[in-house]
Design a protein around this motif. Structure first.
Motif, PDB file in Angstrom:
ATOM      1  N   UNK A 148       0.742  -1.045   0.044  1.00 41.16           N
ATOM      2  CA  UNK A 148      -0.107   0.123   0.028  1.00 41.16           C
ATOM      3  C   UNK A 148       0.802   1.197   0.042  1.00 41.16           C
ATOM      4  N   UNK A 149       1.855   1.215   0.854  1.00 35.41           N
ATOM      5  CA  UNK A 149       2.929   2.263   0.845  1.00 35.41           C
ATOM      6  C   UNK A 149       3.484   2.611  -0.584  1.00 35.41           C
ATOM      7  N   UNK A 161       1.463   6.814  -6.743  1.00 32.80           N
ATOM      8  CA  UNK A 161       0.293   7.705  -6.942  1.00 32.80           C
ATOM      9  C   UNK A 161       0.796   9.052  -6.653  1.00 32.80           C
ATOM     10  N   UNK A 162       1.634   9.343  -5.720  1.00 29.67           N
ATOM     11  CA  UNK A 162       2.083  10.783  -5.472  1.00 29.67           C
ATOM     12  C   UNK A 162       2.978  11.175  -6.613  1.00 29.67           C
ATOM     13  N   UNK A 163       3.752  10.324  -6.784  1.00 23.67           N
ATOM     14  CA  UNK A 163       4.927  10.572  -7.999  1.00 23.67           C
ATOM     15  C   UNK A 163       3.984  10.852  -9.177  1.00 23.67           C
ATOM     16  N   UNK A 207       2.118  14.944 -13.085  1.00 24.68           N
ATOM     17  CA  UNK A 207       0.929  15.494 -13.756  1.00 24.68           C
ATOM     18  C   UNK A 207       0.908  16.974 -13.497  1.00 24.68           C
ATOM     19  N   UNK A 208       1.098  17.449 -12.338  1.00 27.47           N
ATOM     20  CA  UNK A 208       1.087  18.717 -11.706  1.00 27.47           C
ATOM     21  C   UNK A 208       2.094  19.659 -12.659  1.00 27.47           C
ATOM     22  N   UNK A 209       3.635  18.929 -12.636  1.00 30.27           N
ATOM     23  CA  UNK A 209       4.571  19.789 -13.394  1.00 30.27           C
ATOM     24  C   UNK A 209       4.288  19.885 -14.886  1.00 30.27           C
TER      25      UNK A 209
END
Length: 123
Positions: free
Chosen positions: A76-77, A83-85, A90-92
Motif C-alpha cells: 500500500x505504501x 500515486x504521489x509521484x 501531472x502537476x509539473x
C-alpha cells in the motif's frame, strides 16, 4: 553358661537381621524415591517439550500473520508513493502547459494589438 553365650549370639544375630532388614527397607525406600524422582523428571521433560512445541507453533503463526500484514502495508505504501509521484508529474506537466498557454496568449494579444495599430496607421 553355654545358654547365655548362645542367647547373646542369638540376640546379636537378631539385631544384625533387624539392622539388615532396616537397611533393606531403607534401600527399598530409596529405590521408590528414585523411581518417583525419575517419573517426575520424565513428566517435566514431557511438559517442557510440549511447551516448546506450543511456543514454536504460536510464534510461527504470529510471524506469518504479521509478515502478511507487513507485506500488505509495504504494498500500500509503494502504491501511494507511486500515486504521489504520478500526481507530481501531472502537476509539473500542467504547470508547463499553463506557462506555454500564457506565453501563447501574450503573443496572440501582442500580435492582435500590433495588427490593430497597423490598421489605424493605414487609415
Amino acid at each position: 553358661k553355654r545358654l547365655e553365650v548362645d542367647n547373646s549370639n542369638l540376640k546379636a544375630k537378631v539385631e544384625q537381621l533387624e539392622s539388615g532388614a532396616s537397611e533393606g527397607g531403607r534401600a527399598a525406600e530409596l529405590e521408590k524415591e528414585l523411581a518417583d524422582k525419575n517419573t517426575e523428571v520424565s513428566k517435566l521433560q514431557n511438559d517442557k517439550e510440549k511447551l516448546e512445541a506450543y511456543t514454536k507453533k504460536t510464534l510461527q503463526k504470529f510471524q506469518e500473520k504479521y509478515l502478511v500484514a507487513l507485506q500488505d502495508c509495504k504494498a500500500k505504501l509503494k502504491e501511494k508513493h507511486d500515486k504521489i509521484e504520478a500526481l507530481e508529474m501531472r502537476s509539473a506537466n500542467e504547470k508547463m502547459a499553463q506557462k506555454r498557454e500564457e506565453r501563447l496568449l501574450s503573443s496572440a494579444i501582442y500580435e492582435l494589438g500590433l495588427g490593430i495599430m497597423q490598421n489605424r496607421l493605414k487609415h
